[in-house]
Design a protein around this motif. Sequence first.
Motif, PDB file in Angstrom:
ATOM      1  N   GLY A 104      49.271  37.743  52.828  1.00 54.68           N
ATOM      2  CA  GLY A 104      49.800  37.956  51.482  1.00 54.68           C
ATOM      3  C   GLY A 104      50.800  39.081  51.369  1.00 54.68           C
ATOM      4  N   GLY A 105      51.029  39.817  52.443  1.00 55.66           N
ATOM      5  CA  GLY A 105      52.005  40.904  52.399  1.00 55.66           C
ATOM      6  C   GLY A 105      51.369  42.241  52.123  1.00 55.66           C
ATOM      7  N   ILE A 106      51.394  43.120  53.126  1.00 54.54           N
ATOM      8  CA  ILE A 106      50.737  44.417  52.957  1.00 54.54           C
ATOM      9  C   ILE A 106      51.504  45.309  51.993  1.00 54.54           C
ATOM     10  CG2 ILE A 106      51.838  45.790  54.787  1.00 54.54           C
ATOM     11  CD1 ILE A 106      48.896  46.519  55.654  1.00 54.54           C
ATOM     12  N   ASP A 107      52.773  44.984  51.707  1.00 53.49           N
ATOM     13  CA  ASP A 107      53.527  45.780  50.740  1.00 53.49           C
ATOM     14  C   ASP A 107      52.937  45.675  49.342  1.00 53.49           C
ATOM     15  OD1 ASP A 107      54.226  43.130  50.538  1.00 53.49           O
ATOM     16  OD2 ASP A 107      56.392  43.475  50.417  1.00 53.49           O
ATOM     17  N   VAL A 108      52.189  44.592  49.078  1.00 58.95           N
ATOM     18  CA  VAL A 108      51.550  44.445  47.764  1.00 58.95           C
ATOM     19  C   VAL A 108      50.521  45.549  47.551  1.00 58.95           C
ATOM     20  CG1 VAL A 108      50.101  42.942  46.348  1.00 58.95           C
ATOM     21  CG2 VAL A 108      51.936  41.959  47.740  1.00 58.95           C
ATOM     22  N   LEU A 109      49.763  45.892  48.595  1.00 60.64           N
ATOM     23  CA  LEU A 109      48.778  46.963  48.479  1.00 60.64           C
ATOM     24  C   LEU A 109      49.433  48.301  48.180  1.00 60.64           C
ATOM     25  CD1 LEU A 109      46.210  46.255  51.356  1.00 60.64           C
ATOM     26  CD2 LEU A 109      45.767  46.221  48.896  1.00 60.64           C
ATOM     27  N   LEU A 110      50.701  48.437  48.557  1.00 60.51           N
ATOM     28  CA  LEU A 110      51.422  49.680  48.319  1.00 60.51           C
ATOM     29  C   LEU A 110      52.258  49.623  47.051  1.00 60.51           C
ATOM     30  CD1 LEU A 110      52.611  50.274  51.990  1.00 60.51           C
ATOM     31  CD2 LEU A 110      50.834  51.552  50.785  1.00 60.51           C
ATOM     32  N   GLY A 111      52.167  48.495  46.325  1.00 57.38           N
ATOM     33  CA  GLY A 111      52.943  48.353  45.096  1.00 57.38           C
ATOM     34  C   GLY A 111      54.419  48.216  45.345  1.00 57.38           C
ATOM     35  N   GLY A 112      54.800  47.695  46.524  1.00 54.80           N
ATOM     36  CA  GLY A 112      56.220  47.648  46.881  1.00 54.80           C
ATOM     37  C   GLY A 112      56.759  46.271  47.146  1.00 54.80           C
ATOM     38  N   GLU A 113      56.145  45.236  46.559  1.00 60.04           N
ATOM     39  CA  GLU A 113      56.613  43.880  46.836  1.00 60.04           C
ATOM     40  C   GLU A 113      58.023  43.621  46.328  1.00 60.04           C
ATOM     41  OE1 GLU A 113      53.685  43.543  43.307  1.00 60.04           O
ATOM     42  OE2 GLU A 113      53.975  44.760  45.107  1.00 60.04           O
ATOM     43  N   GLN A 114      58.501  44.432  45.366  1.00 58.42           N
ATOM     44  CA  GLN A 114      59.860  44.267  44.841  1.00 58.42           C
ATOM     45  C   GLN A 114      60.853  45.239  45.474  1.00 58.42           C
ATOM     46  OE1 GLN A 114      60.534  41.762  42.804  1.00 58.42           O
ATOM     47  NE2 GLN A 114      58.365  41.189  42.777  1.00 58.42           N
ATOM     48  N   ALA A 115      60.378  46.081  46.376  1.00 56.92           N
ATOM     49  CA  ALA A 115      61.261  47.084  46.982  1.00 56.92           C
ATOM     50  C   ALA A 115      62.308  46.422  47.868  1.00 56.92           C
ATOM     51  CB  ALA A 115      60.442  48.077  47.798  1.00 56.92           C
ATOM     52  N   GLU A 116      63.509  46.972  47.860  1.00 57.23           N
ATOM     53  CA  GLU A 116      64.594  46.442  48.673  1.00 57.23           C
ATOM     54  C   GLU A 116      64.373  46.798  50.144  1.00 57.23           C
ATOM     55  OE1 GLU A 116      68.392  47.589  47.278  1.00 57.23           O
ATOM     56  OE2 GLU A 116      68.170  46.648  45.306  1.00 57.23           O
ATOM     57  N   GLY A 117      64.766  45.900  51.002  1.00 58.15           N
ATOM     58  CA  GLY A 117      64.638  46.129  52.434  1.00 58.15           C
ATOM     59  C   GLY A 117      64.269  44.843  53.137  1.00 58.15           C
ATOM     60  N   ARG A 118      64.323  44.874  54.425  1.00 58.18           N
ATOM     61  CA  ARG A 118      64.086  43.673  55.224  1.00 58.18           C
ATOM     62  C   ARG A 118      62.595  43.416  55.406  1.00 58.18           C
ATOM     63  NH1 ARG A 118      68.755  41.781  56.768  1.00 58.18           N
ATOM     64  NH2 ARG A 118      70.545  43.179  56.950  1.00 58.18           N
ATOM     65  N   ARG A 119      62.281  42.121  55.569  1.00 61.79           N
ATOM     66  CA  ARG A 119      60.921  41.673  55.842  1.00 61.79           C
ATOM     67  C   ARG A 119      60.909  40.900  57.156  1.00 61.79           C
ATOM     68  NH1 ARG A 119      61.389  44.149  50.853  1.00 61.79           N
ATOM     69  NH2 ARG A 119      59.373  44.271  49.789  1.00 61.79           N
ATOM     70  N   TRP A 120      59.716  40.455  57.564  1.00 62.16           N
ATOM     71  CA  TRP A 120      59.557  39.767  58.842  1.00 62.16           C
ATOM     72  C   TRP A 120      60.508  38.588  59.042  1.00 62.16           C
ATOM     73  CZ3 TRP A 120      58.388  40.836  63.458  1.00 62.16           C
ATOM     74  CH2 TRP A 120      57.345  41.702  63.791  1.00 62.16           C
ATOM     75  N   PRO A 121      60.754  37.733  58.032  1.00 65.52           N
ATOM     76  CA  PRO A 121      61.662  36.612  58.277  1.00 65.52           C
ATOM     77  C   PRO A 121      63.034  37.028  58.794  1.00 65.52           C
ATOM     78  CG  PRO A 121      60.441  36.228  56.262  1.00 65.52           C
ATOM     79  CD  PRO A 121      60.112  37.633  56.695  1.00 65.52           C
ATOM     80  N   ASP A 122      63.464  38.245  58.472  1.00 67.26           N
ATOM     81  CA  ASP A 122      64.757  38.726  58.961  1.00 67.26           C
ATOM     82  C   ASP A 122      64.731  39.032  60.454  1.00 67.26           C
ATOM     83  OD1 ASP A 122      66.124  38.822  56.391  1.00 67.26           O
ATOM     84  OD2 ASP A 122      64.758  40.462  55.911  1.00 67.26           O
ATOM     85  N   PHE A 123      63.535  39.182  61.009  1.00 67.53           N
ATOM     86  CA  PHE A 123      63.416  39.548  62.420  1.00 67.53           C
ATOM     87  C   PHE A 123      62.829  38.426  63.281  1.00 67.53           C
ATOM     88  CE2 PHE A 123      63.072  43.419  59.915  1.00 67.53           C
ATOM     89  CZ  PHE A 123      64.008  44.239  60.525  1.00 67.53           C
ATOM     90  N   ALA A 124      62.510  37.298  62.657  1.00 66.24           N
ATOM     91  CA  ALA A 124      61.794  36.246  63.377  1.00 66.24           C
ATOM     92  C   ALA A 124      62.576  35.707  64.565  1.00 66.24           C
ATOM     93  CB  ALA A 124      61.443  35.108  62.426  1.00 66.24           C
ATOM     94  N   SER A 125      63.912  35.790  64.513  1.00 66.83           N
ATOM     95  CA  SER A 125      64.720  35.268  65.616  1.00 66.83           C
ATOM     96  C   SER A 125      65.183  36.354  66.570  1.00 66.83           C
ATOM     97  CB  SER A 125      65.940  34.526  65.062  1.00 66.83           C
ATOM     98  OG  SER A 125      66.762  35.398  64.311  1.00 66.83           O
ATOM     99  N   SER A 126      64.672  37.553  66.421  1.00 68.11           N
ATOM    100  CA  SER A 126      65.104  38.655  67.278  1.00 68.11           C
ATOM    101  C   SER A 126      64.726  38.402  68.730  1.00 68.11           C
ATOM    102  CB  SER A 126      64.474  39.981  66.817  1.00 68.11           C
ATOM    103  OG  SER A 126      64.945  40.328  65.547  1.00 68.11           O
ATOM    104  N   LYS A 127      65.672  38.622  69.606  1.00 70.72           N
ATOM    105  CA  LYS A 127      65.420  38.525  71.041  1.00 70.72           C
ATOM    106  C   LYS A 127      66.039  39.748  71.706  1.00 70.72           C
ATOM    107  CE  LYS A 127      65.456  33.471  71.153  1.00 70.72           C
ATOM    108  NZ  LYS A 127      66.111  32.266  71.719  1.00 70.72           N
ATOM    109  N   GLY A 128      65.503  40.108  72.846  1.00 68.44           N
ATOM    110  CA  GLY A 128      66.022  41.290  73.513  1.00 68.44           C
ATOM    111  C   GLY A 128      65.588  42.547  72.805  1.00 68.44           C
ATOM    112  N   ARG A 129      66.435  43.566  72.876  1.00 70.29           N
ATOM    113  CA  ARG A 129      66.055  44.864  72.373  1.00 70.29           C
ATOM    114  C   ARG A 129      66.499  45.081  70.940  1.00 70.29           C
ATOM    115  NH1 ARG A 129      68.266  49.584  71.831  1.00 70.29           N
ATOM    116  NH2 ARG A 129      66.881  51.378  71.866  1.00 70.29           N
ATOM    117  N   VAL A 130      65.618  45.618  70.113  1.00 71.33           N
ATOM    118  CA  VAL A 130      65.919  45.984  68.730  1.00 71.33           C
ATOM    119  C   VAL A 130      66.124  47.492  68.682  1.00 71.33           C
ATOM    120  CG1 VAL A 130      65.026  46.077  66.370  1.00 71.33           C
ATOM    121  CG2 VAL A 130      64.614  44.062  67.776  1.00 71.33           C
ATOM    122  N   ALA A 131      67.170  47.935  68.015  1.00 69.64           N
ATOM    123  CA  ALA A 131      67.459  49.369  67.907  1.00 69.64           C
ATOM    124  C   ALA A 131      66.470  50.023  66.947  1.00 69.64           C
ATOM    125  CB  ALA A 131      68.882  49.588  67.421  1.00 69.64           C
TER     126      ALA A 131
END
Length: 369
Positions: free
Chosen positions: A176-203
Amino acid sequence: MEIVAGSITSKGTPAAAERRAGPLIVTEDVELLDDLLRLCAAAGAEPEVHHSLPEDRGSWDRAPLILVGDDAAARCRGAARRRGVLLVGREQDDPDVWRLAVEIGADSVLRLPDAERWLVDRIADVAEGVEERALTVGVMGGRGGAGASTLACALAVTAARAGRRTMLIDGDPLGGGIDVLLGGEQAEGRRWPDFASSKGRVAGGALEESLPELHQLRVLSWDRGDSVVVPPEAMRSVLAAARRRGGVVVVDLPRRVDEAVAEALAQLDLGLLVVPGELRAVAAANRVASVVGMVLPDLRVVARGPYDSGLDDGWVAASLGLPLAGELPWETGPPAGRAEGVPPGRDGGPLARFCTAFWDRAGIGGTAS
């Protein structure tokens, strides 16, 4: 979208601009040099290249990492002894390689291509200025509803309040998203779907800057869309990047162990298994522990009351054959302040005190800000 070495951070600054000087390469072997330049590019580092020991001995002294080709080792015998010298080659059966390594004071001997992945990480560490990897703690429930996500949030919030760089990673796509427990479900920023295709090294720096900042910590959670399966490669890359930033990383994990979860478990320093004091919960937790223990050697029990008749925290841990990390205090009703948006561990109650004591034992206590 991938966030890789040299990409643009969320503030619009080139991630590479934050990096330190790259390694010093010493070799005349064209094929080896091509390999080393390729690995430096993968790590986001710009090396300084010499065919023999640099005339400016300051280059040798200042370099954060030195990669000496086995063809050039004899020419580096007069160099000052220092840490961070690696002897690198392609010949697997060279009997003289260890003698050469001793003569130049090398920390390690590496053979390509076998050591490529390790070497990319090592180059990336010095390029990003990594001094010490984050203490990484995973939290999972012995049964559903054990309170693992709440504990993971509270541990992260407490570490951040103590002044530690902290990242909280939600490893459960069905939670359900751990950001909900922190009251941040509307906060701007990236979530897991943005990284699902990541391969190799992430900075690491780019990852940190791209995530929502909630209660003094960075959070990688799920969006409100359909669940996304994170490939093992993406989990490995993202968690490795988080660890390179230092401080504390807390990972909220599901009870099932698939390939992605196994990748996360392999990078933990320790795991906490939250087990309610019920016979059925202990039986369920035993199954979880048997699977997790095949990947994670340091797994500890957090017992949670109330307990069935005749049970206590010591009995729960002993039944599972695991060390007891502590007893999670039982709180009737929502923790104080939750209704007003106060996250777990921020209200100064029993849960916060449990987390503070845990971090103190882990050696990362501090003054709350």
